[in-house]
Each structure stands twice: as structure tokens, then as C-alpha cells.
Design a protein around this motif. Structure first.
Motif: not given
Lengths: 461, 108
Positions: B22-44
Motif C-alpha cells: 500500500d503506497a499510502d501506508k508506505g508514505q506514512r511509514i516514511y513520515q513516521k520512521k524516516l522523514k526526520s532521520v533523512c532530513g527531507f520529504s518522502g517525495g524527495v
């Protein structure tokens, strides 16, 4: 014996020579093949690069279309005070949203959406309801098969590489898929307005500033728009696009949605709304054509809401990880001008509301979810939810108690889904959303409760 | 009426497909787990590769490795067993949807 050994040695020598020749040939062939493979690999890499380049250009340099088509059944029942119940056992509707998006350069986006929302067969709705086709809900209430503009706006983002990227936008937006309403609509990603107080199609300009508070996922939007322009002069009068009215009663609004914190699990949002010269009633204007004396310029309106959604309650438990809980509180205040009434009163009145919901895996299918919601609204609770897609009237605007249960079920991945939803609204005060009543108390013939059973099939691509 | 509703519910339940990414679920996982860690948005993050490149990484069992190259700070997450068992398929659907040549435009 010696002769035999000699013969074998001669044969071996001859065979070895033959093998050596074969191996040498094979080596040459392998080398030639390797060269060919190298060339082919280089060619393939070059072609892949070209295809990617073409794909990027073609995909990003065109309007990207999307489709959201829904066909639905609604069964309606209303109980009324000292009057017979009213029912409609089957209303069938089609809803088509034709979406478009384009981003020719980084930071500049256009989005648009054309919509048709129609009943199966014709109806008499526009002739009996002056608000049926108003801009605020033109594509959100079922009517005929005419395409209407639901969305058309640009977004220009600058300062992208700084801590506070800024976006500006203008045009028409459907603020009808707002935060928290997406669950009951079977839509995964909500819009930014808080659905507790806003569910309208709006024409407005917007300024958005990201990371305003330094908190994760935070942003603030400043939205200013117009919901009514009292133009009533046509070219026939020689002064087109003006008004004959003595007082300019355009209705303008200012909305400030704020994402306070959003880490993907905890999403805390707030919103303040001010509406200037809002609608109310003037008893001097009551007529056969305008039985409520409805008029703009009756007074001002203030609204506010704070909503929290917890998406995933416990990561170590699959059931809780896939569950969502939300809670929201809101107020609406009406401030009538002298000589006018709002919500049946000539005094400032404030209404309150509470909304909570829990969405969990259905435990029957792999991706289906069950949702349970409860709403409470007080006597003078009057949110702007005219475009809410509930045939029996806005559930959020219920002055009383509302209960809802729904089952959202993907049938073929994200492309084809269904929903079964049952809504029960128990009215303690007036049920209608237009807000022009003379008395908020229930009168004979007023609906005391409403029920709406909806089943839909939805195709999205 | 109740019988009709019950039949519809059972019928729709039978129609539902088995679990899928589920791509929407993937987007939420990115936001929860990775956005602050990676320092850029899921789109980037998704736009770091083309759809073919993400697909190759998945087919070769190197999704974690390629994602780590795109976001080195997320190495621990991409190396975790949870990523492999629970998150990778949803994240793949998300990056595929918003890869650099997808033509899809992340919402504002």
C-alpha cells in the motif's frame, strides 16, 4: 606391447593437438562474444538512460489525469415531531471526479478537478432548493449530469532550500475532504482544513509557511476568500457586475489552518475561521420566495477547532499498529448585527461540539477497516459543513448526538474499493444546515432523527 | 432489508483480495520512521531513482542497500528485520509511485 604403447602415444598426440586447436578456437569465440556482450551492455545502458530521460520528459511535461468514480446506494429514513416518518428506500447516485495535475518546473504545480455528482434519473431539486447549486457545494450534492469545476488552483513554492519554505496559491479548492472526514469518506489522505468546522467548496488565495514552530511537520496556512458576491446588475442595466443593493453584503472569510505537530503517528491540527457579513435572517424580508428572510450581511461568525489523530497505537501489535484514534473539539460563535438574527437569536450565541472516532482492522479481510464515530453538538452549534457528503444532512452539524459505523474495504488493491456506512443522527434541536430558522427548538414536522445507509463501489486510478 | 445488507456485506468480504502493498501506508511509514532521520520529504526520497532503478533494486534483493544510499542516516532502519518483514513492500510501492520518472506530483 611396445607397438600398442606407440600407437596410443601417436593417437594421444594427434588428439591433444586437435583439442588444443579446439580450445584455441573456443577462446577466440568467447573473447569475441565477451566483446559483443560488452558492446550490448553499453548500448543497453545508453538506451535505458535515453528511455528514462524520455519518460521523465513525457511524464512531467504533460497534464497527469486521474479518475475517481463512485456509484452509490443510499437508504434514508427520517422521524419527525408529531408527523409521519419520511423514507426513501433507495437513492442511487454516480459521482465522477476527473483530476488533473501538472508540474512543468520544480516548485510550480497546477491542480484541477472536474466533477459530476448525479442521481440516477432526473430530479426536481434545483427548483425547490435555492442552495442546491451554490458554489459552496456545487459538486458535492447529487443533482444532474453537468460537469462542474470542483478544483482549479496553482501552487508556487519558493525558499525551498531554506528552513521555512513558503507556498502561495490561488483559485478554487474543494475544502470538503478535510482532516478526520477522510475516514468516513473512505479516502486515505485528508485535505488540510479541519472537517469539524469546514466542509465547503471555496474560492480563495492561500499563503503557507512550513516549519513555523520548529516542530516536526508543522505549518501554518493563511487563507482569504469570498463565499458570496452580491452582484445583481447585468449589462441590461448599463452598469454590469455591480449591485443595486444599498449595502455591500459580500461575504468574505479568513481561515487559518495550523499543523502544530505531525510525526506520522501523532497529528495535531488547529484552525481558526472568521466570516464577515455572514448570512442570517431579517424578518422584514420574509416573502413567499424567501420564507426565512435569509439575507447576507446579518453578522459575523467565528469558529475554532483542535483535532488530534493517532495513527498506529502500538507498533509491536499488528492490530493496534493498523488502528487509528481521533478526538476533536470545536466551537462556533454567531454575532448578529442590530436588526438581524442568526440561528434564531439577535444575541451573540456560541455552540460547542465534540467528535471522536476509532478505526481498526476488520479482522475478516486483509486490508478492510471498520470505523466507529460519535458526534455531539449543542443548541447553537453551527459549523460550515454545507458540502458534507451525507445525503441525510451534515452529520458533523448535528445539534444532538450522531453515531456512525462504516466498513472500508479494498476489493482490488487501491483501484477498486467499497464502503458500507450507517449514520444515525438524533436531533435535539433543528436539523437543517442552512441556519436560517426562527427558533432552534424542534417544531411540529421537524426531523427528530435521521438514518442513512450507504453502500458504494469506487474506482480510482 | 437487513438480509440484503448482510448478503452484500458477506459478498463484498469474499470479493476482497489478499493482502497487498500500500503506497499510502508506505508514505506514512516514511513520515513516521524516516522523514526526520533523512532530513527531507518522502517525495524527495522517492525521486532519488527512476521506477526502473527502484524495481531493479527490489528484484535483486537490494532495496535496503539502495535506500540506504539514498538516505545514509536511515541505515539502521533499512538493516532491521522489521524493514524486511513488514515495511519494505509498502515503502517500495510508495517510492515507485513517486519515482523521478513517475510523473506523479506529491500533494502540497
Amino acid at each position: 606391447m611396445k607397438k600398442v604403447f606407440l600407437s596410443l602415444a601417436v593417437i594421444s598426440g594427434l588428439t591433444m593437438n586437435a583439442f588444443a586447436d579446439d580450445i584455441s578456437d573456443m577462446k577466440a569465440q568467447i573473447e569475441a562474444l565477451m566483446l559483443k556482450i560488452d558492446k550490448l551492455e553499453k548500448k543497453q545502458k545508453s538506451q535505458t538512460r535515453s528511455i528514462s530521460k524520455i519518460k521523465k520528459q513525457t511524464s512531467n511535461d504533460n497534464i497527469k489525469w486521474d479518475i475517481d468514480f463512485r456509484t452509490a446506494y443510499d437508504g434514508l429514513k427520517y422521524n419527525r415531531k408529531n408527523a409521519k416518518d419520511v423514507t426513501n428506500s433507495a437513492v442511487f447516485t454516480n459521482r465522477l471526479w476527473l483530476g488533473m495535475a501538472a508540474s512543468p518546473v520544480d516548485g510550480l504545480v497546477f491542480r484541477g478537478q472536474m466533477a459530476v455528482y448525479s442521481t440516477w434519473g432526473g430530479n426536481d431539486l434545483p427548483s425547490t432548493d435555492p442552495f442546491q447549486n451554490v458554489n459552496w457545494r456545487a459538486s458535492s450534492k447529487p443533482d444532474d449530469v453537468t460537469f462542474k469545476l470542483r478544483q482549479a488552483y496553482f501552487i508556487y513554492t519558493f525558499n525551498k532550500d531554506t528552513e521555512h519554505p513558503i507556498s502561495i496559491s490561488a483559485g478554487r479548492r474543494a475544502a470538503s475532504d478535510g482532516f478526520l472526514a477522510n475516514h468516513r469518506e473512505g479516502t486515505k489522505n485528508p485535505g488540510s482544513p479541519l472537517a469539524h468546522i469546514t466542509n465547503m467548496e471555496v474560492d480563495a488565495a492561500m499563503l503557507k509557511v512550513d516549519n513555523l514552530f520548529g516542530l516536526e511537520g508543522s505549518y501554518v496556512k493563511f487563507v482569504a476568500g469570498r463565499s458570496y458576491d452580491n452582484i445583481n446588475q447585468t449589462s441590461y442595466y448599463g452598469t454590469p457586475y455591480t449591485s443595486v443593493d444599498a449595502v455591500d453584503t459580500d461575504v468574505n472569510f479568513f481561515v487559518m489552518p495550523i499543523s502544530i505537530y505531525n510525526d506520522g503517528q501523532f497529528d495535531l491540527m488547529a484552525q481558526y475561521t472568521y466570516i464577515n457579513d455572514f448570512m442570517g435572517a431579517n424578518t422584514n424580508l420574509i416573502s413567499a420566495m424567501n420564507p426565512a428572510g435569509a439575507v447576507t450581511g446579518a453578522g459575523d461568525k467565528h469558529m475554532g477547532a483542535v483535532s488530534l489523530e493517532v495513527n498506529g497505537l502500538n507498533e509491536d501489535n499488528d492490530f493496534l499498529d493498523d488502528s487509528t484514534f481521533f478526538i476533536s473539539g470545536a466551537f462556533t460563535t454567531s454575532v448578529p448585527k442590530s436588526g438581524y438574527t442568526m440561528l434564531g437569536s439577535d444575541k451573540t450565541k456560541t455552540g460547542y461540539s465534540f467528535w471522536t472516532g476509532f478505526i481498526m482492522p476488520d479482522l475478516i479481510t486483509d486490508n478492510g477497516h471498520l470505523g466507529f464515530e460519535y458526534n455531539y453538538g449543542s443548541k447553537y452549534w453551527a459549523p460550515m459543513t454545507w458540502a458534507e457528503d451525507t445525503l441525510s444532512g451534515s452529520k458533523i452539524a448535528t445539534r444532538g448526538n450522531a453515531y456512525e459505523v462504516y466498513w472500508n474495504l479494498p476489493i482490488i488493491n487501491k483501484y477498486f474499493s467499497t464502503q458500507i456506512r450507517y449514520t444515525y443522527m438524533d436531533y435535539k434541536y433543528k436539523s437543517n444546515i442552512e441556519q436560517f430558522w426562527a427558533d432552534p427548538e424542534l417544531q411540529d414536522g421537524d426531523a427528530t432523527s435521521a438514518q442513512d445507509l450507504r453502500i458504494f463501489l469506487r474506482y480510482t486510478y | 432489508m437487513k438480509k440484503v445488507a448482510l448478503s452484500v456485506i458477506i459478498g463484498l468480504g469474499l470479493l476482497a483480495t489478499t493482502a497487498s502493498a500500500d503506497a499510502d501506508k508506505g508514505q506514512r511509514i516514511y513520515q513516521k520512521k524516516l522523514k526526520s532521520v533523512c532530513g527531507f520529504s518522502g517525495g524527495v526520497f522517492a525521486a532519488k531513482h527512476t521506477q526502473d532503478e527502484w524495481a531493479d533494486a527490489k528484484d535483486n534483493g537490494e532495496l535496503g542497500k539502495v535506500m540506504t544510499e539514498a538516505c545514509p542516516a536511515g541505515k539502521d532502519f533499512f538493516d532491521s528485520s522489521k524493514f524486511k518483514k513488514k515495511f519494505s513492500s509498502h515503502l517500495y510501492d510508495f517510492v515507485n509511485d513517486f519515482a523521478s520518472d513517475s510523473g506523479n506530483i506529491p500533494s502540497c
